[in-house]
Design a protein around this motif. Sequence first.
Motif, mmCIF file in Angstrom:
data_model
loop_
_atom_site.group_PDB
_atom_site.id
_atom_site.type_symbol
_atom_site.label_atom_id
_atom_site.label_comp_id
_atom_site.label_asym_id
_atom_site.label_seq_id
_atom_site.Cartn_x
_atom_site.Cartn_y
_atom_site.Cartn_z
ATOM 1 N N ASP A 162 0.863 -1.179 0.000
ATOM 2 C CA ASP A 162 0.000 0.000 0.000
ATOM 3 C C ASP A 162 0.904 1.235 0.000
ATOM 4 O O ASP A 162 1.719 1.428 0.900
ATOM 5 C CB ASP A 162 -0.885 -0.018 1.244
ATOM 6 C CG ASP A 162 -1.871 1.142 1.290
ATOM 7 O OD1 ASP A 162 -1.740 2.082 0.481
ATOM 8 O OD2 ASP A 162 -2.764 1.122 2.160
ATOM 9 N N SER A 163 0.760 2.070 -1.022
ATOM 10 C CA SER A 163 1.659 3.219 -1.181
ATOM 11 C C SER A 163 1.231 4.434 -0.370
ATOM 12 O O SER A 163 1.906 5.466 -0.413
ATOM 13 C CB SER A 163 1.738 3.608 -2.661
ATOM 14 O OG SER A 163 0.454 3.980 -3.150
ATOM 15 N N THR A 164 0.138 4.338 0.390
ATOM 16 C CA THR A 164 -0.400 5.516 1.079
ATOM 17 C C THR A 164 0.622 6.144 2.018
ATOM 18 O O THR A 164 0.901 7.350 1.945
ATOM 19 C CB THR A 164 -1.669 5.141 1.860
ATOM 20 O OG1 THR A 164 -2.640 4.611 0.960
ATOM 21 C CG2 THR A 164 -2.246 6.363 2.561
ATOM 22 N N LEU B 68 3.796 7.536 0.082
ATOM 23 C CA LEU B 68 3.560 8.811 -0.598
ATOM 24 C C LEU B 68 3.369 9.943 0.405
ATOM 25 O O LEU B 68 3.789 11.083 0.152
ATOM 26 C CB LEU B 68 2.342 8.695 -1.509
ATOM 27 C CG LEU B 68 2.516 7.819 -2.750
ATOM 28 C CD1 LEU B 68 1.190 7.654 -3.478
ATOM 29 C CD2 LEU B 68 3.566 8.404 -3.686
ATOM 30 N N ARG C 66 -4.057 10.380 -2.592
ATOM 31 C CA ARG C 66 -4.987 9.597 -3.400
ATOM 32 C C ARG C 66 -4.912 9.994 -4.873
ATOM 33 O O ARG C 66 -5.021 9.140 -5.765
ATOM 34 C CB ARG C 66 -6.420 9.786 -2.890
ATOM 35 C CG ARG C 66 -6.723 9.021 -1.640
ATOM 36 C CD ARG C 66 -6.594 7.500 -1.834
ATOM 37 N NE ARG C 66 -7.569 7.000 -2.798
ATOM 38 C CZ ARG C 66 -7.274 6.227 -3.832
ATOM 39 N NH1 ARG C 66 -6.025 5.864 -4.064
ATOM 40 N NH2 ARG C 66 -8.210 5.806 -4.656
ATOM 41 N N GLN D 191 -1.895 8.317 -6.279
ATOM 42 C CA GLN D 191 -2.127 6.883 -6.455
ATOM 43 C C GLN D 191 -2.930 6.603 -7.720
ATOM 44 O O GLN D 191 -2.610 5.677 -8.476
ATOM 45 C CB GLN D 191 -2.853 6.322 -5.227
ATOM 46 C CG GLN D 191 -1.973 6.238 -3.991
ATOM 47 C CD GLN D 191 -2.745 5.840 -2.751
ATOM 48 O OE1 GLN D 191 -3.906 6.211 -2.583
ATOM 49 N NE2 GLN D 191 -2.110 5.086 -1.866
ATOM 50 N N GLU D 192 -3.961 7.388 -7.951
ATOM 51 C CA GLU D 192 -4.813 7.150 -9.121
ATOM 52 C C GLU D 192 -4.186 7.677 -10.409
ATOM 53 O O GLU D 192 -4.188 6.995 -11.433
ATOM 54 C CB GLU D 192 -6.174 7.814 -8.917
ATOM 55 C CG GLU D 192 -7.070 7.108 -7.919
ATOM 56 C CD GLU D 192 -8.478 7.665 -7.926
ATOM 57 O OE1 GLU D 192 -8.731 8.638 -8.673
ATOM 58 O OE2 GLU D 192 -9.324 7.136 -7.188
ATOM 59 N N LEU E 92 0.639 6.836 -10.158
ATOM 60 C CA LEU E 92 1.006 5.432 -9.992
ATOM 61 C C LEU E 92 0.063 4.516 -10.765
ATOM 62 O O LEU E 92 0.503 3.602 -11.469
ATOM 63 C CB LEU E 92 1.001 5.049 -8.507
ATOM 64 C CG LEU E 92 2.268 5.333 -7.705
ATOM 65 C CD1 LEU E 92 2.540 6.835 -7.632
ATOM 66 C CD2 LEU E 92 2.157 4.764 -6.295
ATOM 67 N N GLY F 133 -2.985 2.305 -6.591
ATOM 68 C CA GLY F 133 -1.569 2.634 -6.514
ATOM 69 C C GLY F 133 -0.769 1.646 -5.692
ATOM 70 O O GLY F 133 0.291 1.976 -5.153
ATOM 71 N N THR F 134 -1.254 0.406 -5.596
ATOM 72 C CA THR F 134 -0.534 -0.624 -4.850
ATOM 73 C C THR F 134 0.719 -1.030 -5.623
ATOM 74 O O THR F 134 0.660 -1.286 -6.823
ATOM 75 C CB THR F 134 -1.438 -1.850 -4.635
ATOM 76 O OG1 THR F 134 -2.616 -1.425 -3.944
ATOM 77 C CG2 THR F 134 -0.736 -2.902 -3.811
#
Length: 604
Positions: A89-91, A94, A201, A204-205, A208, A219-220
């Motif tokens: 999980d890139s949260t 990032l 977010r 990620q969308e 990534l 964005g995993t």
Amino acid sequence: MRTSTRSGFWLLCLPLVACGGAANSEVFGVDPPAEDDEAQPPQILANRFLLALPGPEVTEEITLELDKSKALEMFGEEAARRIRILDVDSTALLGHVLDSIRDACGTGWRIDRKNPGYDCAQTALGRTFGPMWRTSAEFGLVRLLGMTPANTELSGTSLETFAALVEQNPGTFRFDFPQVLAESLGIGRTDPVVPTDALVRALQENLLGTHPGIDNSAGTLPVTLYDALKDLSTLPEKFGPVPGAHPGVLVPDDAFFATRSDVLGPDFRMRVVAESHLRRVRGVDLSSGGGDMFVMEGSTPLSFDFEDPERLVIQGVADVPTVDMRFATVEADPFIPSCEADPRCRPFFLESIVTSGARRAYGRRSYDRCYVELNGECLVGVEIGQGGAPPGWITFANAIRGVTVPEPRFLWDLLAEVAQISLHDPTGDGTPDIPEGAARPVFALQNVPIGPSGAELVRAMRPTLQSQADLMANVIVGRFWENNHDLDFYVRRGAEGGLPLLYFVAPSDRKPDPAGFDRPKPYAYERPGFFTSPDLAEGSRISRRQIPGVLDTEHEKVPLSPGELVLYAQDDTRDVYEIRILVPEEEGRDMVVDFEKVASRRSR
């Protein structure tokens, strides 16, 4: 038929066979097959061989003790790149990236004042911007991320004169422009105008999720065994620029920077216990004599339980894993007033990312306040989502000469305009320092926390590995057949305490192809099984695939009771043989197998 002899084939070394060479991984719990002189019983007659009655079959276990180098040697680069061990999980990652960039020139942005007092020489990251940092694209993005109602610089934007009206008349109004902006957005005076979580977010969308190496809207980040064993130095290759498709998330390494992670330390060790589905059997190749082979029960040679902490033990993972990487963003070449319907605003461009983040933050925003009123008329005011307009649609009321306000639009488009102008004017003097299309900041980030702790990564790794257990089993010992003899039949116990059974080979019994060792030999038996007549008439078939108490239903089988049994069988060259088997009364004595060719059905 294959007639060559072989060196000893050790199941102990099966993982090494799959890798094409010797390795230092330690494997325990399986006895090696005998050398040829042991596998072939002493020859009494030219066509006579002795076969030992098989004992009870015991499930064997294999234990692998691996460090990074041994794991890479055993799996090989190609397979290690295919084995996915984590979806990260890139949260958090990032979030740490944005925090590091925003604070690269100090934390004065957190103070309620117009000038944050930035100094990029304060931090290691800021010093990488160079001596001309004040006019760099990197500093432009620092200011954008640290933009708050208190410090927003609106020179050159459509809000410039509106802000100047308030700021240049400090004693006239009971409010200042930071208050107007903060109240309109529903945030504090020192909160970032575009919140970090909304930007995460959006990244990620938009950045990534659109990269071919990631390709998921969450964005995993997919991490393979090879990535981990190479300390994540492979990430720029995976997530770097893709010509014609994506500008990349990371910048490729060069002489000045190397991507790496401390997730697997020098003391990394992995211990894996697997259950073997391979069974060593002895039998006869009708064209050459006795031999042995490994047969596989089920669809894979090994089974793993990676979710059992005693059967997968991982040590040497950093408590707080970090990574050094170079993160980059790019912008579109032209100035884009709105990304809503402009095809030039591709998702991975900075303009689109800021717009998407602002939309996430303010997509449901509604607000209405008149700041200056005269005789019931609003001279200066802000409306968001009012009068039937959708949420986020902002309209400024203005009846003061010399003051201009933005045209009605969505709030996120207005903020994207301010962000674009701010990015190109890092000095904030109203004159762009960076031409449109040239803002491509690169950040050499050191020791960025990946997010999950080492223990959390190991827990997440278990189900991911389990989902690929079959792939790993075939990588490790999938080529177990390379040293098998080309047997036509062999002997096994049908059930514990039951009679031995004579098995005719089936398609699942893999043997090397004389034409090349890269694949098993094709199954070429026309009449598999055992018969009581040399013409192999179906009515004389004595073997059966289904025998009560025996789980196997693929092989043609004959129970071997004490005494003499005469059979006929055809090999894969269509030669027919008479087979005489003498089964001893006593356990521990060998069976005597005599055979000779009685007919040939080969094409002439």
